[in-house]
Design a protein around this motif. Structure first.
Motif, PDB file in Angstrom:
ATOM      1  N   PRO A 134      92.083  87.611   4.889  1.00  0.00           N
ATOM      2  CA  PRO A 134      91.975  86.643   3.786  1.00  0.00           C
ATOM      3  C   PRO A 134      91.509  85.259   4.234  1.00  0.00           C
ATOM      4  CG  PRO A 134      94.027  87.873   3.612  1.00  0.00           C
ATOM      5  CD  PRO A 134      93.398  88.263   4.920  1.00  0.00           C
ATOM      6  N   GLN A 135      91.813  84.857   5.461  1.00  0.00           N
ATOM      7  CA  GLN A 135      91.394  83.548   5.943  1.00  0.00           C
ATOM      8  C   GLN A 135      89.881  83.476   6.180  1.00  0.00           C
ATOM      9  OE1 GLN A 135      94.787  83.440   8.970  1.00  0.00           O
ATOM     10  NE2 GLN A 135      94.354  81.272   8.631  1.00  0.00           N
ATOM     11  N   LEU A 136      89.225  84.626   6.280  1.00  0.00           N
ATOM     12  CA  LEU A 136      87.783  84.658   6.499  1.00  0.00           C
ATOM     13  C   LEU A 136      86.999  84.967   5.223  1.00  0.00           C
ATOM     14  CD1 LEU A 136      87.484  86.519   9.931  1.00  0.00           C
ATOM     15  CD2 LEU A 136      87.774  84.090   9.480  1.00  0.00           C
ATOM     16  N   LYS A 137      87.675  84.954   4.092  1.00  0.00           N
ATOM     17  CA  LYS A 137      87.036  85.302   2.825  1.00  0.00           C
ATOM     18  C   LYS A 137      85.751  84.506   2.584  1.00  0.00           C
ATOM     19  CE  LYS A 137      87.893  85.829  -2.078  1.00  0.00           C
ATOM     20  NZ  LYS A 137      88.857  85.734  -3.172  1.00  0.00           N
ATOM     21  N   VAL A 138      85.740  83.238   2.949  1.00  0.00           N
ATOM     22  CA  VAL A 138      84.571  82.378   2.739  1.00  0.00           C
ATOM     23  C   VAL A 138      83.348  82.884   3.517  1.00  0.00           C
ATOM     24  CG1 VAL A 138      85.125  80.752   4.600  1.00  0.00           C
ATOM     25  CG2 VAL A 138      83.849  79.958   2.616  1.00  0.00           C
ATOM     26  N   LEU A 139      83.557  83.692   4.536  1.00  0.00           N
ATOM     27  CA  LEU A 139      82.461  84.212   5.351  1.00  0.00           C
ATOM     28  C   LEU A 139      81.885  85.527   4.836  1.00  0.00           C
ATOM     29  CD1 LEU A 139      83.920  83.439   8.878  1.00  0.00           C
ATOM     30  CD2 LEU A 139      81.832  82.505   7.929  1.00  0.00           C
ATOM     31  N   THR A 140      82.537  86.168   3.886  1.00  0.00           N
ATOM     32  CA  THR A 140      82.130  87.490   3.428  1.00  0.00           C
ATOM     33  C   THR A 140      80.670  87.544   2.980  1.00  0.00           C
ATOM     34  OG1 THR A 140      84.402  87.992   2.791  1.00  0.00           O
ATOM     35  CG2 THR A 140      82.681  89.393   1.867  1.00  0.00           C
ATOM     36  N   ALA A 141      80.267  86.692   2.060  1.00  0.00           N
ATOM     37  CA  ALA A 141      78.894  86.727   1.544  1.00  0.00           C
ATOM     38  C   ALA A 141      77.860  86.353   2.611  1.00  0.00           C
ATOM     39  CB  ALA A 141      78.761  85.835   0.312  1.00  0.00           C
ATOM     40  N   PRO A 142      78.065  85.253   3.367  1.00  0.00           N
ATOM     41  CA  PRO A 142      77.054  84.915   4.375  1.00  0.00           C
ATOM     42  C   PRO A 142      76.915  85.982   5.466  1.00  0.00           C
ATOM     43  CG  PRO A 142      78.556  83.059   4.071  1.00  0.00           C
ATOM     44  CD  PRO A 142      79.069  84.198   3.266  1.00  0.00           C
ATOM     45  N   VAL A 143      78.015  86.572   5.893  1.00  0.00           N
ATOM     46  CA  VAL A 143      77.950  87.607   6.937  1.00  0.00           C
ATOM     47  C   VAL A 143      77.262  88.853   6.398  1.00  0.00           C
ATOM     48  CG1 VAL A 143      79.363  89.226   8.285  1.00  0.00           C
ATOM     49  CG2 VAL A 143      79.839  86.778   8.367  1.00  0.00           C
ATOM     50  N   SER A 144      77.555  89.215   5.157  1.00  0.00           N
ATOM     51  CA  SER A 144      76.889  90.367   4.551  1.00  0.00           C
ATOM     52  C   SER A 144      75.382  90.140   4.490  1.00  0.00           C
ATOM     53  CB  SER A 144      77.447  90.601   3.146  1.00  0.00           C
ATOM     54  OG  SER A 144      76.752  91.653   2.522  1.00  0.00           O
ATOM     55  N   LYS A 145      74.987  88.933   4.087  1.00  0.00           N
ATOM     56  CA  LYS A 145      73.565  88.604   4.013  1.00  0.00           C
ATOM     57  C   LYS A 145      72.942  88.640   5.405  1.00  0.00           C
ATOM     58  CE  LYS A 145      70.475  85.533   1.608  1.00  0.00           C
ATOM     59  NZ  LYS A 145      70.389  84.535   0.550  1.00  0.00           N
ATOM     60  N   LEU A 146      73.660  88.133   6.397  1.00  0.00           N
ATOM     61  CA  LEU A 146      73.183  88.151   7.775  1.00  0.00           C
ATOM     62  C   LEU A 146      72.922  89.585   8.235  1.00  0.00           C
ATOM     63  CD1 LEU A 146      72.740  86.673  10.567  1.00  0.00           C
ATOM     64  CD2 LEU A 146      75.152  87.177  10.993  1.00  0.00           C
ATOM     65  N   LEU A 147      73.866  90.467   7.985  1.00  0.00           N
ATOM     66  CA  LEU A 147      73.739  91.844   8.462  1.00  0.00           C
ATOM     67  C   LEU A 147      72.725  92.670   7.687  1.00  0.00           C
ATOM     68  CD1 LEU A 147      77.476  92.684   9.218  1.00  0.00           C
ATOM     69  CD2 LEU A 147      75.660  92.186  10.871  1.00  0.00           C
ATOM     70  N   THR A 148      72.534  92.376   6.416  1.00  0.00           N
ATOM     71  CA  THR A 148      71.624  93.198   5.616  1.00  0.00           C
ATOM     72  C   THR A 148      70.212  92.651   5.481  1.00  0.00           C
ATOM     73  OG1 THR A 148      72.382  92.168   3.565  1.00  0.00           O
ATOM     74  CG2 THR A 148      73.489  94.196   4.247  1.00  0.00           C
ATOM     75  N   GLU A 149      70.070  91.315   5.449  1.00  0.00           N
ATOM     76  CA  GLU A 149      68.753  90.741   5.181  1.00  0.00           C
ATOM     77  C   GLU A 149      68.135  89.984   6.347  1.00  0.00           C
ATOM     78  OE1 GLU A 149      68.390  88.570   1.501  1.00  0.00           O
ATOM     79  OE2 GLU A 149      70.155  89.587   0.710  1.00  0.00           O
ATOM     80  N   ALA A 150      68.922  89.689   7.372  1.00  0.00           N
ATOM     81  CA  ALA A 150      68.396  88.825   8.414  1.00  0.00           C
ATOM     82  C   ALA A 150      68.242  89.522   9.758  1.00  0.00           C
ATOM     83  CB  ALA A 150      69.293  87.598   8.576  1.00  0.00           C
ATOM     84  N   ALA A 151      69.313  90.061  10.272  1.00  0.00           N
ATOM     85  CA  ALA A 151      69.318  90.380  11.690  1.00  0.00           C
ATOM     86  C   ALA A 151      69.131  91.838  12.067  1.00  0.00           C
ATOM     87  CB  ALA A 151      70.606  89.864  12.310  1.00  0.00           C
ATOM     88  N   ILE A 152      69.522  92.776  11.258  1.00  0.00           N
ATOM     89  CA  ILE A 152      69.513  94.156  11.723  1.00  0.00           C
ATOM     90  C   ILE A 152      68.734  95.029  10.772  1.00  0.00           C
ATOM     91  CG2 ILE A 152      70.974  96.094  12.340  1.00  0.00           C
ATOM     92  CD1 ILE A 152      73.108  94.000  13.038  1.00  0.00           C
ATOM     93  N   PRO A 153      67.526  95.465  11.115  1.00  0.00           N
ATOM     94  CA  PRO A 153      66.678  94.910  12.171  1.00  0.00           C
ATOM     95  C   PRO A 153      66.225  93.530  11.737  1.00  0.00           C
ATOM     96  CG  PRO A 153      65.412  96.463  10.892  1.00  0.00           C
ATOM     97  CD  PRO A 153      66.821  96.502  10.340  1.00  0.00           C
ATOM     98  N   PRO A 154      65.611  92.740  12.605  1.00  0.00           N
ATOM     99  CA  PRO A 154      65.216  91.391  12.174  1.00  0.00           C
ATOM    100  C   PRO A 154      64.428  91.459  10.873  1.00  0.00           C
ATOM    101  CG  PRO A 154      64.814  91.657  14.495  1.00  0.00           C
ATOM    102  CD  PRO A 154      65.226  93.008  13.957  1.00  0.00           C
ATOM    103  N   GLY A 155      64.935  90.782   9.898  1.00  0.00           N
ATOM    104  CA  GLY A 155      64.309  90.825   8.583  1.00  0.00           C
ATOM    105  C   GLY A 155      63.663  89.514   8.214  1.00  0.00           C
ATOM    106  N   LYS A 156      63.481  89.343   6.916  1.00  0.00           N
ATOM    107  CA  LYS A 156      62.752  88.176   6.418  1.00  0.00           C
ATOM    108  C   LYS A 156      63.482  86.870   6.652  1.00  0.00           C
ATOM    109  CE  LYS A 156      64.584  88.733   1.760  1.00  0.00           C
ATOM    110  NZ  LYS A 156      64.310  88.912   0.379  1.00  0.00           N
TER     111      LYS A 156
END
Length: 161
Positions: A134-156
């Motif tokens: 629960p203390q990391l709730k604020v990170l949920t959306a940015p981390v999801s975006k990082l993993l799906t749209e940015a880094a793996i594989p390197p995306g847009k």
């Protein structure tokens, strides 16, 4: 009215210099009008590491984000690469990391809770916790975006450097 505003502004600039004796130059410049700055400077709260392991697909991904916005991305069976995160995503992640109370976070080594458990963990400021904490709730959306749209594989949102 305009003259009164100028007088008040002038008085306000001298109010912080009452500690030095008369005639002694002050090494601290008098206060000035405030300037507008970003509330979360890019790179603040970093470095941070996001890891995704397990799950039915057998993930083994890691993204390390440095203070310069360069991400080092590793994934099972693929060559490790470096890419520069999109400034808006970097600012979002950085601001979210700063909002977490890392001092009160109980660091835990993420472990599987059931077969095929997919663990997404975040490490920053010397502490690691599962994203579902629960203390990391604020990170949920940015981390999801990082993993799906940015880094793996390197995306847009992450350009190879």
């Amino acid at each position: 009215m305009c003259t009164a505003g100028l007088v008040l502004t002038g008085c306000g600039n001298e109010s912080g210099s009452g500690t030095a004796p008369v005639g002694t130059p002050s090494s601290t410049p008098p206060p000035t009008m405030p300037t507008v700055t970003q509330s979360a400077p890019v790179g603040a709260g970093l470095p941070v590491t996001v890891a995704r392991t397990g799950g039915f697909a057998g993930f083994d991904d890691q993204v390390q984000i440095g203070t310069d916005g360069v991400a080092t991305v590793s994934s099972r069976g693929k060559q490790t690469i470096k890419c520069k995160l999109d400034p808006s995503l970097l600012a979002t992640i950085s601001a979210a990391v700063e909002k977490v109370d890392w001092a009160s976070l109980v660091a835990t080594k993420p472990s599987t809770k059931h077969p095929d458990d997919m663990i997404v963990s975040v490490t920053a400021n010397g502490k690691t916790a599962r994203l579902e904490n629960p203390q990391l709730k604020v990170l949920t959306a940015p981390v999801s975006k990082l993993l799906t749209e940015a880094a793996i594989p390197p995306g847009k949102l992450c350009k190879k450097v």
